[in-house]
Design a protein around this motif. Structure first.
Motif, mmCIF file in Angstrom:
data_model
loop_
_atom_site.group_PDB
_atom_site.id
_atom_site.type_symbol
_atom_site.label_atom_id
_atom_site.label_comp_id
_atom_site.label_asym_id
_atom_site.label_seq_id
_atom_site.Cartn_x
_atom_site.Cartn_y
_atom_site.Cartn_z
ATOM 1 N N SER A 1 19.099 1.987 -7.723
ATOM 2 C CA SER A 1 20.036 1.398 -8.686
ATOM 3 C C SER A 1 21.242 2.312 -8.899
ATOM 4 O O SER A 1 22.394 1.854 -8.937
ATOM 5 N N ARG A 2 20.972 3.602 -8.994
ATOM 6 C CA ARG A 2 22.070 4.563 -9.176
ATOM 7 C C ARG A 2 22.919 4.658 -7.910
ATOM 8 O O ARG A 2 24.146 4.809 -7.991
ATOM 9 N N ALA A 3 22.271 4.570 -6.763
ATOM 10 C CA ALA A 3 23.022 4.628 -5.505
ATOM 11 C C ALA A 3 23.948 3.425 -5.382
ATOM 12 O O ALA A 3 25.120 3.559 -5.007
ATOM 13 N N PHE A 4 23.422 2.237 -5.681
ATOM 14 C CA PHE A 4 24.260 1.030 -5.621
ATOM 15 C C PHE A 4 25.454 1.149 -6.565
ATOM 16 O O PHE A 4 26.563 0.699 -6.247
ATOM 17 N N ALA A 5 25.226 1.746 -7.726
ATOM 18 C CA ALA A 5 26.304 1.874 -8.720
ATOM 19 C C ALA A 5 27.430 2.768 -8.218
ATOM 20 O O ALA A 5 28.558 2.690 -8.726
ATOM 21 N N ARG A 6 27.150 3.602 -7.244
ATOM 22 C CA ARG A 6 28.174 4.513 -6.704
ATOM 23 C C ARG A 6 28.912 3.902 -5.511
ATOM 24 O O ARG A 6 29.720 4.575 -4.871
ATOM 25 N N THR A 7 28.632 2.659 -5.199
ATOM 26 C CA THR A 7 29.305 1.980 -4.098
ATOM 27 C C THR A 7 30.218 0.882 -4.637
ATOM 28 O O THR A 7 30.255 0.619 -5.842
ATOM 29 N N GLN A 8 30.899 0.235 -3.722
ATOM 30 C CA GLN A 8 31.735 -0.916 -4.074
ATOM 31 C C GLN A 8 31.072 -2.221 -3.628
ATOM 32 O O GLN A 8 31.737 -3.245 -3.505
ATOM 33 N N LEU A 9 29.779 -2.183 -3.402
ATOM 34 C CA LEU A 9 29.065 -3.375 -2.942
ATOM 35 C C LEU A 9 28.981 -4.410 -4.056
ATOM 36 O O LEU A 9 28.731 -4.062 -5.225
ATOM 37 N N PRO A 10 29.163 -5.686 -3.734
ATOM 38 C CA PRO A 10 29.133 -6.748 -4.755
ATOM 39 C C PRO A 10 27.700 -7.141 -5.113
ATOM 40 O O PRO A 10 27.251 -8.262 -4.865
ATOM 41 N N ILE A 11 26.969 -6.225 -5.719
ATOM 42 C CA ILE A 11 25.572 -6.454 -6.058
ATOM 43 C C ILE A 11 25.459 -7.336 -7.301
ATOM 44 O O ILE A 11 26.184 -7.148 -8.288
ATOM 45 N N TRP A 12 24.536 -8.279 -7.245
ATOM 46 C CA TRP A 12 24.316 -9.181 -8.383
ATOM 47 C C TRP A 12 23.361 -8.553 -9.382
ATOM 48 O O TRP A 12 22.325 -7.991 -9.007
ATOM 49 N N TYR A 13 23.701 -8.627 -10.649
ATOM 50 C CA TYR A 13 22.856 -8.153 -11.737
ATOM 51 C C TYR A 13 22.254 -9.338 -12.481
ATOM 52 O O TYR A 13 22.896 -10.379 -12.629
ATOM 53 N N ASP B 1 14.822 -6.588 -0.893
ATOM 54 C CA ASP B 1 15.780 -7.691 -0.994
ATOM 55 C C ASP B 1 16.684 -7.476 -2.199
ATOM 56 O O ASP B 1 16.222 -7.080 -3.280
ATOM 57 N N VAL B 2 17.974 -7.734 -2.013
ATOM 58 C CA VAL B 2 18.950 -7.723 -3.097
ATOM 59 C C VAL B 2 19.815 -8.976 -2.960
ATOM 60 O O VAL B 2 19.764 -9.671 -1.947
ATOM 61 N N LYS B 3 20.596 -9.240 -3.979
ATOM 62 C CA LYS B 3 21.512 -10.374 -3.942
ATOM 63 C C LYS B 3 22.957 -9.879 -4.028
ATOM 64 O O LYS B 3 23.251 -8.959 -4.797
ATOM 65 N N LEU B 4 23.805 -10.487 -3.230
ATOM 66 C CA LEU B 4 25.232 -10.189 -3.255
ATOM 67 C C LEU B 4 25.974 -11.365 -3.867
ATOM 68 O O LEU B 4 25.634 -12.533 -3.615
ATOM 69 N N THR B 5 26.991 -11.065 -4.637
ATOM 70 C CA THR B 5 27.759 -12.139 -5.282
ATOM 71 C C THR B 5 28.748 -12.798 -4.322
ATOM 72 O O THR B 5 29.267 -13.871 -4.611
ATOM 73 N N GLU B 6 29.026 -12.154 -3.171
ATOM 74 C CA GLU B 6 29.969 -12.692 -2.196
ATOM 75 C C GLU B 6 29.222 -13.215 -0.971
ATOM 76 O O GLU B 6 28.506 -12.454 -0.302
ATOM 77 N N ASP B 7 29.415 -14.482 -0.644
ATOM 78 C CA ASP B 7 28.702 -15.099 0.474
ATOM 79 C C ASP B 7 29.123 -14.558 1.829
ATOM 80 O O ASP B 7 28.316 -14.489 2.753
ATOM 81 N N GLU B 8 30.369 -14.172 1.970
ATOM 82 C CA GLU B 8 30.887 -13.752 3.274
ATOM 83 C C GLU B 8 31.047 -12.247 3.392
ATOM 84 O O GLU B 8 31.753 -11.763 4.262
ATOM 85 N N PHE B 9 30.369 -11.516 2.557
ATOM 86 C CA PHE B 9 30.530 -10.061 2.593
ATOM 87 C C PHE B 9 29.944 -9.496 3.894
ATOM 88 O O PHE B 9 28.830 -9.855 4.295
ATOM 89 N N PRO B 10 30.689 -8.621 4.615
ATOM 90 C CA PRO B 10 30.189 -8.059 5.884
ATOM 91 C C PRO B 10 29.002 -7.127 5.651
ATOM 92 O O PRO B 10 29.118 -6.109 4.967
#
Length: 218
Positions: A27-39, A67-76
């Protein structure tokens, strides 16, 4: 929104990160990225994160998944490894990310490699081989809700047992998944409990998670 399955390795010192601490670490690692992670929504928003088969403490994982969820459907998806790896602790590394193919219920087996270090590897190999060749290996399996007597013999397969460069290498396939999950420590504890030779050091790694047809979980 899209669900993504991230495959990662967890080795060396990272094998001592418990499952609960692993979720906090990621969770902390994801917070340090610009990935569009869904909360999740509500009073306590947190990252949606599920693990297909949690790894036992002290066991290395060569190809684990979450498994995680991204808010952007077309994210690379190549961006996930590129952004996460620089902020993960030593011993953890994202291998790849892809849309999930299988449900966790498809998991039936897990392959492990167990390395034993001993001053007399030949003697240890012979003793271990004799133990593994038994018609039944009875253990006590404990969980949060019950304790049961279990014969490991139908639920394990010895893939190989060999002496190599002063080590004894055991390839072990065990039942895994939601129906029955066998930790290799059950087998090792049963062996040691009968006065088996004590290795100087034992290293356990989960090499693969498999479906019923022995193809990799994807």
């Amino acid at each position: 929104m899209q669900t993504i399955r991230i495959f990662f390795s967890k080795t060396d010192r990272a094998k001592y990160i418990s499952h609960l601490d692993l979720t906090r670490c990621l969770s902390r690692a994801f917070a340090r990225t610009q990935l569009p992670i869904w909360y999740t929504e509500g009073f306590n928003p947190h990252i949606y994160m599920t693990f297909s088969l949690p790894l036992p403490l002290g066991v290395e994982g060569m190809r684990e998944s979450m498994d995680v969820k991204l808010t952007e459907d077309e994210f690379p998806l190549v961006e996930i490894a590129r952004q996460l790896n620089p902020v993960l602790p030593v011993g953890m590394r994202v291998l790849e990310a892809a849309p999930p193919v299988d449900k966790p219920e498809a998991i039936v087996w897990a392959d492990y490699e167990i390395r034993f270090y001993h001053l007399q590897p030949h003697c240890l190999k012979e003793e271990l081989e004799s133990f593994l060749n038994r018609e039944s290996i009875l253990v006590t399996k404990k969980s949060k809700h019950r304790t049961q007597e279990l014969d490991l013999r139908p639920h394990i397969q010895v893939l190989h047992l060999e002496e190599k460069e002063g080590e004894v290498l055991l390839g072990l396939r065990t039942a895994a998944g939601p129906a029955l999950n066998i930790n290799p420590s059950l087998l090792l504890d049963a062996w040691q409990g009968e006065g088996g030779m004590t290795p100087e050091y034992t290293k356990v790694a989960r090499m693969a998670v498999l479906k019923a047809d022995l193809t990799p979980f994807a």
